[in-house]
Write a protein that holds these residues in place. Structure first.
Motif, PDB file in Angstrom:
ATOM      1  N   THR A 164       4.166  -2.792  -0.888  1.00  0.00           N
ATOM      2  CA  THR A 164       5.444  -3.274  -0.749  1.00  0.00           C
ATOM      3  C   THR A 164       5.545  -4.292   0.273  1.00  0.00           C
ATOM      4  O   THR A 164       4.877  -4.283   1.407  1.00  0.00           O
ATOM      5  N   TYR A 165       6.172  -5.394  -0.178  1.00  0.00           N
ATOM      6  CA  TYR A 165       6.374  -6.770   0.492  1.00  0.00           C
ATOM      7  C   TYR A 165       7.708  -6.769   0.986  1.00  0.00           C
ATOM      8  O   TYR A 165       8.760  -6.446   0.269  1.00  0.00           O
ATOM      9  N   THR A 166       8.087  -6.661   2.356  1.00  0.00           N
ATOM     10  CA  THR A 166       9.109  -6.407   2.822  1.00  0.00           C
ATOM     11  C   THR A 166       9.455  -8.194   3.287  1.00  0.00           C
ATOM     12  O   THR A 166       8.793  -8.574   4.200  1.00  0.00           O
ATOM     13  N   LEU A 167      10.666  -8.474   2.875  1.00  0.00           N
ATOM     14  CA  LEU A 167      11.099  -9.969   3.010  1.00  0.00           C
ATOM     15  C   LEU A 167      12.496  -9.999   3.428  1.00  0.00           C
ATOM     16  O   LEU A 167      13.322  -9.313   3.006  1.00  0.00           O
ATOM     17  N   PRO A 168      12.873 -11.327   3.981  1.00  0.00           N
ATOM     18  CA  PRO A 168      14.381 -11.426   4.216  1.00  0.00           C
ATOM     19  C   PRO A 168      15.009 -11.041   2.954  1.00  0.00           C
ATOM     20  O   PRO A 168      14.722 -11.913   1.866  1.00  0.00           O
ATOM     21  N   GLY A 169      16.026 -10.165   3.107  1.00  0.00           N
ATOM     22  CA  GLY A 169      17.042 -10.101   1.957  1.00  0.00           C
ATOM     23  C   GLY A 169      16.515  -8.990   1.177  1.00  0.00           C
ATOM     24  O   GLY A 169      17.193  -8.517  -0.058  1.00  0.00           O
ATOM     25  N   GLY A 170      15.258  -8.210   1.084  1.00  0.00           N
ATOM     26  CA  GLY A 170      15.140  -7.186   0.328  1.00  0.00           C
ATOM     27  C   GLY A 170      13.417  -7.026   0.311  1.00  0.00           C
ATOM     28  O   GLY A 170      12.532  -7.369   1.095  1.00  0.00           O
ATOM     29  N   GLN A 171      13.090  -6.080  -0.784  1.00  0.00           N
ATOM     30  CA  GLN A 171      11.636  -5.792  -0.614  1.00  0.00           C
ATOM     31  C   GLN A 171      11.039  -6.135  -2.042  1.00  0.00           C
ATOM     32  O   GLN A 171      11.994  -5.948  -3.139  1.00  0.00           O
ATOM     33  N   LEU A 172       9.869  -6.286  -2.370  1.00  0.00           N
ATOM     34  CA  LEU A 172       8.958  -6.568  -3.575  1.00  0.00           C
ATOM     35  C   LEU A 172       8.234  -5.425  -3.794  1.00  0.00           C
ATOM     36  O   LEU A 172       7.314  -5.283  -2.690  1.00  0.00           O
ATOM     37  N   THR A 173       7.943  -4.838  -4.853  1.00  0.00           N
ATOM     38  CA  THR A 173       6.765  -3.762  -5.063  1.00  0.00           C
ATOM     39  C   THR A 173       5.843  -4.358  -6.032  1.00  0.00           C
ATOM     40  O   THR A 173       6.221  -5.271  -6.964  1.00  0.00           O
ATOM     41  N   VAL A 174       4.584  -4.302  -5.778  1.00  0.00           N
ATOM     42  CA  VAL A 174       3.485  -4.970  -6.610  1.00  0.00           C
ATOM     43  C   VAL A 174       2.272  -4.081  -6.746  1.00  0.00           C
ATOM     44  O   VAL A 174       2.299  -2.933  -5.875  1.00  0.00           O
ATOM     45  N   GLN A 175       1.708  -4.105  -7.906  1.00  0.00           N
ATOM     46  CA  GLN A 175       0.474  -3.172  -8.153  1.00  0.00           C
ATOM     47  C   GLN A 175      -0.361  -3.957  -8.820  1.00  0.00           C
ATOM     48  O   GLN A 175       0.059  -4.926  -9.775  1.00  0.00           O
ATOM     49  N   GLY A 176      -1.819  -3.661  -9.123  1.00  0.00           N
ATOM     50  CA  GLY A 176      -2.528  -4.209  -9.824  1.00  0.00           C
ATOM     51  C   GLY A 176      -4.135  -3.850  -9.482  1.00  0.00           C
ATOM     52  O   GLY A 176      -4.237  -3.198  -8.268  1.00  0.00           O
ATOM     53  N   MET A 177      -5.005  -4.639 -10.110  1.00  0.00           N
ATOM     54  CA  MET A 177      -6.364  -4.153  -9.734  1.00  0.00           C
ATOM     55  C   MET A 177      -6.811  -5.313  -8.631  1.00  0.00           C
ATOM     56  O   MET A 177      -6.468  -6.376  -8.900  1.00  0.00           O
ATOM     57  N   TYR A 178      -7.826  -4.985  -7.927  1.00  0.00           N
ATOM     58  CA  TYR A 178      -8.384  -5.803  -7.081  1.00  0.00           C
ATOM     59  C   TYR A 178      -9.985  -5.735  -7.079  1.00  0.00           C
ATOM     60  O   TYR A 178     -10.580  -4.576  -6.749  1.00  0.00           O
ATOM     61  N   PHE A 179     -10.555  -6.626  -7.378  1.00  0.00           N
ATOM     62  CA  PHE A 179     -12.117  -6.918  -7.612  1.00  0.00           C
ATOM     63  C   PHE A 179     -12.454  -7.796  -6.448  1.00  0.00           C
ATOM     64  O   PHE A 179     -11.645  -8.361  -5.806  1.00  0.00           O
ATOM     65  N   ASN A 180     -13.664  -7.780  -5.994  1.00  0.00           N
ATOM     66  CA  ASN A 180     -14.369  -8.633  -5.257  1.00  0.00           C
ATOM     67  C   ASN A 180     -14.010  -8.344  -3.799  1.00  0.00           C
ATOM     68  O   ASN A 180     -13.843  -9.089  -2.893  1.00  0.00           O
ATOM     69  N   TYR A 181     -13.781  -6.896  -3.432  1.00  0.00           N
ATOM     70  CA  TYR A 181     -13.312  -6.539  -2.052  1.00  0.00           C
ATOM     71  C   TYR A 181     -14.279  -7.207  -1.167  1.00  0.00           C
ATOM     72  O   TYR A 181     -13.870  -7.811   0.083  1.00  0.00           O
ATOM     73  N   LEU A 182     -15.633  -6.901  -1.244  1.00  0.00           N
ATOM     74  CA  LEU A 182     -16.541  -7.201  -0.206  1.00  0.00           C
ATOM     75  C   LEU A 182     -16.765  -8.777  -0.136  1.00  0.00           C
ATOM     76  O   LEU A 182     -17.011  -9.213   0.848  1.00  0.00           O
ATOM     77  N   ASP A 183     -16.398  -9.426  -1.278  1.00  0.00           N
ATOM     78  CA  ASP A 183     -16.441 -10.965  -1.110  1.00  0.00           C
ATOM     79  C   ASP A 183     -15.359 -11.587  -0.561  1.00  0.00           C
ATOM     80  O   ASP A 183     -15.167 -12.814  -0.667  1.00  0.00           O
ATOM     81  N   GLN A 184     -14.038 -10.786  -0.850  1.00  0.00           N
ATOM     82  CA  GLN A 184     -12.656 -11.583  -0.399  1.00  0.00           C
ATOM     83  C   GLN A 184     -12.369 -12.321  -1.357  1.00  0.00           C
ATOM     84  O   GLN A 184     -11.772 -13.317  -1.174  1.00  0.00           O
ATOM     85  N   GLY A 185     -12.529 -12.141  -2.791  1.00  0.00           N
ATOM     86  CA  GLY A 185     -12.324 -12.879  -3.857  1.00  0.00           C
ATOM     87  C   GLY A 185     -10.545 -13.039  -3.964  1.00  0.00           C
ATOM     88  O   GLY A 185     -10.083 -12.212  -3.584  1.00  0.00           O
ATOM     89  N   PRO A 186     -10.221 -14.090  -4.894  1.00  0.00           N
ATOM     90  CA  PRO A 186      -8.840 -13.916  -5.115  1.00  0.00           C
ATOM     91  C   PRO A 186      -8.728 -12.799  -6.199  1.00  0.00           C
ATOM     92  O   PRO A 186      -9.260 -12.142  -6.834  1.00  0.00           O
ATOM     93  N   PHE A 187      -6.946 -12.485  -6.215  1.00  0.00           N
ATOM     94  CA  PHE A 187      -6.657 -11.576  -7.247  1.00  0.00           C
ATOM     95  C   PHE A 187      -5.300 -11.842  -7.669  1.00  0.00           C
ATOM     96  O   PHE A 187      -4.462 -12.802  -6.762  1.00  0.00           O
ATOM     97  N   ASP A 188      -4.820 -11.175  -8.896  1.00  0.00           N
ATOM     98  CA  ASP A 188      -3.417 -11.613  -9.182  1.00  0.00           C
ATOM     99  C   ASP A 188      -3.021 -10.087  -9.449  1.00  0.00           C
ATOM    100  O   ASP A 188      -3.493  -9.123 -10.108  1.00  0.00           O
ATOM    101  N   ASN A 189      -1.854  -9.710  -9.077  1.00  0.00           N
ATOM    102  CA  ASN A 189      -0.919  -8.395  -9.275  1.00  0.00           C
ATOM    103  C   ASN A 189       0.454  -8.551  -9.944  1.00  0.00           C
ATOM    104  O   ASN A 189       0.826  -9.660  -9.728  1.00  0.00           O
ATOM    105  N   ALA A 190       0.975  -7.621 -10.395  1.00  0.00           N
ATOM    106  CA  ALA A 190       2.157  -7.666 -11.168  1.00  0.00           C
ATOM    107  C   ALA A 190       3.252  -7.285 -10.061  1.00  0.00           C
ATOM    108  O   ALA A 190       3.036  -6.238  -9.407  1.00  0.00           O
ATOM    109  N   ILE A 191       4.371  -7.980 -10.078  1.00  0.00           N
ATOM    110  CA  ILE A 191       5.562  -7.603  -9.414  1.00  0.00           C
ATOM    111  C   ILE A 191       6.146  -6.440 -10.370  1.00  0.00           C
ATOM    112  O   ILE A 191       6.496  -6.815 -11.692  1.00  0.00           O
ATOM    113  N   THR A 192       6.366  -5.203  -9.803  1.00  0.00           N
ATOM    114  CA  THR A 192       6.941  -4.090 -10.528  1.00  0.00           C
ATOM    115  C   THR A 192       8.388  -3.804 -10.500  1.00  0.00           C
ATOM    116  O   THR A 192       9.019  -3.131 -10.852  1.00  0.00           O
TER     117      THR A 192
END
Length: 166
Positions: A105-133
């Protein structure tokens, strides 16, 4: 046994995303701020991990069922705090090619966004993309995606989140 892992070399999303950070020129820009509900907006923020704890199933290894709990502060391009992220990730595939399912959950000015998805490359700190739900306030009925790039790992993890609202 539960043991915290320092965030110096580890991070997650929601992302999420993971300081006594050296000033970083990034952004908290909102290309559609005239009307908060406009489609096609892009918001960019920096996330500095403040707390990250891994609760391992098998101490000393990354195993299916491990849980990571993370909280980050969000900053704009002038390094003003503009929000936070709060999330959990569950390891679904252990070992060298680890994968995690994350909900943030992202708390931002004016509201919140919820996001979910897969994260790969945890140990390497790689990039990732998640969906706003979804979202609340000015982000009610939000859809889109969040792209994350790691821009620092020392002394703490810093990520740039590019939020694409459609």
């Amino acid at each position: 046994m539960m043991r915290p892992i320092r965030a110096a070399c580890l991070g997650t999303a929601t992302l999420v995303t993971l300081l006594a950070c050296t000033p970083v020129a990034a952004a908290a820009t909102d290309t559609g701020s005239a009307q908060a509900r406009d489609k096609g907006r892009i918001i960019t923020v920096l996330a500095e991990v403040q707390q990250l704890t891994r609760f391992p199933v098998t101490p000393g290894s990354v195993s299916q069922g491990d849980v990571v709990v993370v909280r980050s502060d969000l900053f704009d391009e002038a390094h003003n705090k503009v929000g936070e992220t709060h999330g959990t990730c569950t390891t679904t595939r252990g070992g060298a090619d680890e994968a995690e399912q994350c909900i943030v959950t992202y708390t931002l000015p004016g509201g919140q966004l919820t996001v979910q998805g897969m994260y790969f490359n945890y140990l390497d700190q790689g990039p990732f993309d998640n969906a706003i739900t979804g979202g609340t306030g000015k982000y009610e009925k939000a859809r889109g995606s969040v792209h994350s790039d790691t821009i620092a790992t020392d002394p703490k993890v810093v990520r740039r989140f590019t939020i694409h609202l459609v």
